[in-house]
Enzyme design. Structure first.
Site, PDB file in Angstrom:
ATOM      1  N   SER A   1       0.766  -1.336   0.015  1.00  0.00           N
ATOM      2  CA  SER A   1      -0.029   0.048   0.125  1.00  0.00           C
ATOM      3  C   SER A   1       0.971   1.181  -0.076  1.00  0.00           C
ATOM      4  CB  SER A   1      -0.835  -0.170   1.303  1.00  0.00           C
ATOM      5  OG  SER A   1      -0.499  -0.255   2.476  1.00  0.00           O
TER       6      SER A   1
ATOM      7  N   GLU B   1       1.128   5.596   1.007  1.00  0.00           N
ATOM      8  CA  GLU B   1       0.407   6.804   1.603  1.00  0.00           C
ATOM      9  C   GLU B   1       0.754   8.136   1.050  1.00  0.00           C
ATOM     10  OE1 GLU B   1       0.727   6.593   5.823  1.00  0.00           O
ATOM     11  OE2 GLU B   1       1.150   8.582   5.959  1.00  0.00           O
TER      12      GLU B   1
ATOM     13  N   ARG C   1      -5.176   8.447  16.852  1.00  0.00           N
ATOM     14  CA  ARG C   1      -5.391   9.308  17.990  1.00  0.00           C
ATOM     15  C   ARG C   1      -4.869  10.638  17.187  1.00  0.00           C
ATOM     16  NH1 ARG C   1      -1.351  10.680  22.721  1.00  0.00           N
ATOM     17  NH2 ARG C   1      -0.362  11.481  20.873  1.00  0.00           N
TER      18      ARG C   1
ATOM     19  N   ASP D   1      -2.175  14.221  16.724  1.00  0.00           N
ATOM     20  CA  ASP D   1      -1.435  14.880  17.593  1.00  0.00           C
ATOM     21  C   ASP D   1      -1.986  16.120  17.612  1.00  0.00           C
ATOM     22  OD1 ASP D   1       0.937  13.097  18.465  1.00  0.00           O
ATOM     23  OD2 ASP D   1       1.244  13.110  16.607  1.00  0.00           O
TER      24      ASP D   1
ATOM     25  N   TYR E   1       4.131   0.938  16.722  1.00  0.00           N
ATOM     26  CA  TYR E   1       5.791   1.523  16.843  1.00  0.00           C
ATOM     27  C   TYR E   1       6.572   0.657  17.100  1.00  0.00           C
ATOM     28  CZ  TYR E   1       2.612   5.564  16.687  1.00  0.00           C
ATOM     29  OH  TYR E   1       1.540   6.137  16.094  1.00  0.00           O
TER      30      TYR E   1
ATOM     31  N   LYS F   1      -5.496  -1.731  21.555  1.00  0.00           N
ATOM     32  CA  LYS F   1      -6.214  -1.269  20.424  1.00  0.00           C
ATOM     33  C   LYS F   1      -6.606  -2.252  19.094  1.00  0.00           C
ATOM     34  CE  LYS F   1      -2.854   1.379  18.096  1.00  0.00           C
ATOM     35  NZ  LYS F   1      -2.009   2.549  17.887  1.00  0.00           N
TER      36      LYS F   1
ATOM     37  N   GLN G   1      15.353  16.566   5.689  1.00  0.00           N
ATOM     38  CA  GLN G   1      13.983  16.549   5.989  1.00  0.00           C
ATOM     39  C   GLN G   1      13.550  15.321   6.823  1.00  0.00           C
ATOM     40  OE1 GLN G   1      11.449  15.307   2.532  1.00  0.00           O
ATOM     41  NE2 GLN G   1       9.957  17.107   3.328  1.00  0.00           N
TER      42      GLN G   1
ATOM     43  N   PHE H   1      11.955  14.679  10.632  1.00  0.00           N
ATOM     44  CA  PHE H   1      10.505  13.902  10.696  1.00  0.00           C
ATOM     45  C   PHE H   1      11.253  12.751  11.927  1.00  0.00           C
ATOM     46  CE2 PHE H   1       8.620  13.678   6.231  1.00  0.00           C
ATOM     47  CZ  PHE H   1       8.337  15.145   6.128  1.00  0.00           C
TER      48      PHE H   1
ATOM     49  N   HIS I   1       4.078  -1.080   3.585  1.00  0.00           N
ATOM     50  CA  HIS I   1       3.292   0.393   3.169  1.00  0.00           C
ATOM     51  C   HIS I   1       4.298   1.443   3.158  1.00  0.00           C
ATOM     52  CE1 HIS I   1       0.196   3.239   4.065  1.00  0.00           C
ATOM     53  NE2 HIS I   1       0.792   3.939   4.692  1.00  0.00           N
TER      54      HIS I   1
HETATM   55  P1  FAD Z   1      -2.495   5.738  20.381  1.00  0.00           P
HETATM   56  O1  FAD Z   1      -2.588   4.293  20.053  1.00  0.00           O
HETATM   57  O2  FAD Z   1      -3.661   6.224  21.116  1.00  0.00           O
HETATM   58  O3  FAD Z   1      -1.088   5.969  21.371  1.00  0.00           O
HETATM   59  C1  FAD Z   1      -0.718   7.224  21.770  1.00  0.00           C
HETATM   60  C2  FAD Z   1       0.025   7.336  22.985  1.00  0.00           C
HETATM   61  O4  FAD Z   1      -0.817   7.140  24.052  1.00  0.00           O
HETATM   62  C3  FAD Z   1       1.190   6.029  22.971  1.00  0.00           C
HETATM   63  O5  FAD Z   1       2.066   6.499  23.703  1.00  0.00           O
HETATM   64  C4  FAD Z   1       0.280   4.640  23.740  1.00  0.00           C
HETATM   65  O6  FAD Z   1       1.284   4.077  24.432  1.00  0.00           O
HETATM   66  C5  FAD Z   1      -0.494   5.551  24.638  1.00  0.00           C
HETATM   67  N1  FAD Z   1      -1.504   5.079  24.946  1.00  0.00           N
HETATM   68  C6  FAD Z   1      -2.503   4.182  24.343  1.00  0.00           C
HETATM   69  N2  FAD Z   1      -3.664   4.046  24.943  1.00  0.00           N
HETATM   70  C7  FAD Z   1      -3.472   4.283  26.249  1.00  0.00           C
HETATM   71  C8  FAD Z   1      -4.178   4.026  27.414  1.00  0.00           C
HETATM   72  N3  FAD Z   1      -5.194   3.483  27.435  1.00  0.00           N
HETATM   73  N4  FAD Z   1      -3.957   4.626  28.437  1.00  0.00           N
HETATM   74  C9  FAD Z   1      -2.498   5.199  28.709  1.00  0.00           C
HETATM   75  N5  FAD Z   1      -1.641   5.353  27.583  1.00  0.00           N
HETATM   76  C10 FAD Z   1      -2.343   4.990  26.399  1.00  0.00           C
HETATM   77  N6  FAD Z   1      -0.915  11.582  12.385  1.00  0.00           N
HETATM   78  C11 FAD Z   1      -1.828  12.664  12.031  1.00  0.00           C
HETATM   79  O7  FAD Z   1      -2.109  13.521  12.494  1.00  0.00           O
HETATM   80  N7  FAD Z   1      -2.637  12.281  11.044  1.00  0.00           N
HETATM   81  C12 FAD Z   1      -2.458  10.959  10.146  1.00  0.00           C
HETATM   82  O8  FAD Z   1      -2.928  10.811   9.142  1.00  0.00           O
HETATM   83  C13 FAD Z   1      -1.444  10.126  10.534  1.00  0.00           C
HETATM   84  N8  FAD Z   1      -1.183   8.901   9.958  1.00  0.00           N
HETATM   85  C14 FAD Z   1      -0.365   8.148  10.626  1.00  0.00           C
HETATM   86  C15 FAD Z   1      -0.128   6.806  10.043  1.00  0.00           C
HETATM   87  C16 FAD Z   1       0.675   5.887  10.713  1.00  0.00           C
HETATM   88  C17 FAD Z   1       0.565   4.551   9.838  1.00  0.00           C
HETATM   89  C18 FAD Z   1       1.338   6.150  11.746  1.00  0.00           C
HETATM   90  C19 FAD Z   1       2.311   5.237  12.325  1.00  0.00           C
HETATM   91  C20 FAD Z   1       1.160   7.362  12.609  1.00  0.00           C
HETATM   92  C21 FAD Z   1       0.212   8.282  11.743  1.00  0.00           C
HETATM   93  N9  FAD Z   1       0.316   9.379  12.400  1.00  0.00           N
HETATM   94  C22 FAD Z   1      -0.558  10.480  11.839  1.00  0.00           C
HETATM   95  C23 FAD Z   1       0.941   9.995  13.636  1.00  0.00           C
HETATM   96  C24 FAD Z   1      -0.126   9.617  14.978  1.00  0.00           C
HETATM   97  O9  FAD Z   1      -1.281  10.212  14.962  1.00  0.00           O
HETATM   98  C25 FAD Z   1       0.730   9.864  16.185  1.00  0.00           C
HETATM   99  O10 FAD Z   1       1.954   9.044  16.282  1.00  0.00           O
HETATM  100  C26 FAD Z   1       0.187  10.017  17.464  1.00  0.00           C
HETATM  101  O11 FAD Z   1       1.011  10.626  18.279  1.00  0.00           O
HETATM  102  C27 FAD Z   1      -0.386   8.833  18.099  1.00  0.00           C
HETATM  103  O12 FAD Z   1      -1.533   8.161  17.320  1.00  0.00           O
HETATM  104  P2  FAD Z   1      -1.749   6.729  17.773  1.00  0.00           P
HETATM  105  O13 FAD Z   1      -2.973   6.293  16.832  1.00  0.00           O
HETATM  106  O14 FAD Z   1      -0.664   5.749  17.550  1.00  0.00           O
HETATM  107  O15 FAD Z   1      -2.208   6.841  19.271  1.00  0.00           O
END
Ligand code: FAD
Length: 277
Positions: free
Chosen positions: A7, A9, A99, A101, A137, A157, A204, A208, A258
């Site tokens: 895939s 991105e 989630r 940022d 991660y 998750k 760059q 990142f 990916h």
């Molecule tokens: P989560 O899975 O919620 O984790 C975030 C943090 O919270 C982690 O440290 C985890 O250990 C902790 N955590 C999770 N659950 C709990 C809990 N119940 N209690 C306490 N701590 C917890 N960002 C964007 O803004 N837009 C995008 O389109 C985007 N695409 C991405 C695509 C990929 C494939 C990847 C790998 C990242 C992408 N990101 C994107 C970045 C991502 O949004 C960030 O890394 C963000 O900080 C974490 O998102 P997550 O979904 O992994 O969060």
């Protein structure tokens, strides 16, 4: 051996020229790679939301599957409900649930705190309509309390209803294989596809990587720094490193790849050619 999933991105372009370039890149990549889907990133806070949908629809128009990313940070349940309905109506069947940022200056965290809560919410609202991808991660999320905690959160998750995961990019295949073993030990059986970042522009990439917690091993960083402005050498070395890592990942059983293309096709096409897939 199940079929591997490849895939690609993209991010939503900001200008008509950017969209035109993306059209060309999509056509070239679709033709050469026949990817399972193109995913499109999503910015928290509103500004890029419409552009994600616009880009996804543009990809779909050409007969390719498109998967919008969807982040919950800064959003209400109602905001997300509306987006899910829109995606459903447009025939979208795959979502990358994150989630996200908080953009600087934005203080409201929103109603769902973690991606696991977003996955649960998507399942509750839309049943099995969407194939849900989540982020993984292998080198630990930068905000995690500990590596062990991060892994447990990842497993939570997946159990909330995700179908598969895509990793943050890395340049150390061992971190991925270790992560797979540990995730399996926690009962995660779904595919975890490595995210691959082709190396084009080293400064760059270094920026990142600092932000997202991806480690650039010293042997790569030092060589890249040594090339200075010699972009041809950076490109050649980057191609060697990334292709060799992809080969190793696939030989080790990765369920696909990916690619983070940054909307460019050139490096990607060369890697694909070298992989001979
Ligand atoms: P989560 O899975 O919620 O984790 C975030 C943090 O919270 C982690 O440290 C985890 O250990 C902790 N955590 C999770 N659950 C709990 C809990 N119940 N209690 C306490 N701590 C917890 N960002 C964007 O803004 N837009 C995008 O389109 C985007 N695409 C991405 C695509 C990929 C494939 C990847 C790998 C990242 C992408 N990101 C994107 C970045 C991502 O949004 C960030 O890394 C963000 O900080 C974490 O998102 P997550 O979904 O992994 O969060």
């Amino acid at each position: 051996m199940t079929t591997r999933t490849y895939s690609i991105e993209f991010f939503p372009p900001k200008t008509p020229e950017g969209m035109e370039k993306l059209r060309t890149a999509r056509a070239q990549l679709a033709d050469a790679m026949k990817p399972a889907f193109f995913s499109v990133t999503f910015g928290a806070g509103g500004s890029t939301r419409d552009r994600t949908l616009e880009t996804v629809l543009e990809i779909q128009r050409h007969g390719n599957e498109a998967a919008p990313h969807l982040s919950c940070i800064g959003a209400t349940r109602d905001d997300i409900r509306i987006i899910l309905q829109t995606y459903k109506q447009h025939g979208i069947r795959r979502i990358v649930a994150l989630r996200g940022d908080l953009p600087s200056g934005m203080a409201e965290p929103g109603e769902l705190r973690y991606a696991s809560e977003l996955v649960e919410f998507i399942r509750k609202e839309t049943g099995d309509v969407f194939h849900i991808e989540v982020a993984a991660y292998p080198e630990i999320h930068p905000q995690a309390k500990s590596a062990q905690d991060d892994l447990k959160n990842f497993a939570r998750k997946m159990k909330a209803g995700a179908n598969s995961a895509i990793t943050q990019y890395f340049f150390n295949a061992d971190s991925y294989f270790r992560f797979l073993d540990e995730a399996h030990a926690l009962g995660v059986g779904e595919p975890i596809v490595p995210g691959i970042m082709p190396i084009g522009n080293f400064s760059q990439l270094a920026r990142f990587s600092d932000a997202c917690g991806a480690d650039i091993p010293r042997w790569i960083r030092k060589r890249m720094e040594g090339y200075g402005d010699d972009s041809a050498s950076i490109r050649a070395f980057g191609l060697d490193v990334v292709t060799a890592m992809c080969e190793r990942l696939l030989e080790g059983g990765a369920p696909g790849l990916h690619f983070y293309t940054l909307n460019q096709s050139g490096l990607m096409l060369e890697i694909w050619k070298r992989l001979g897939l």
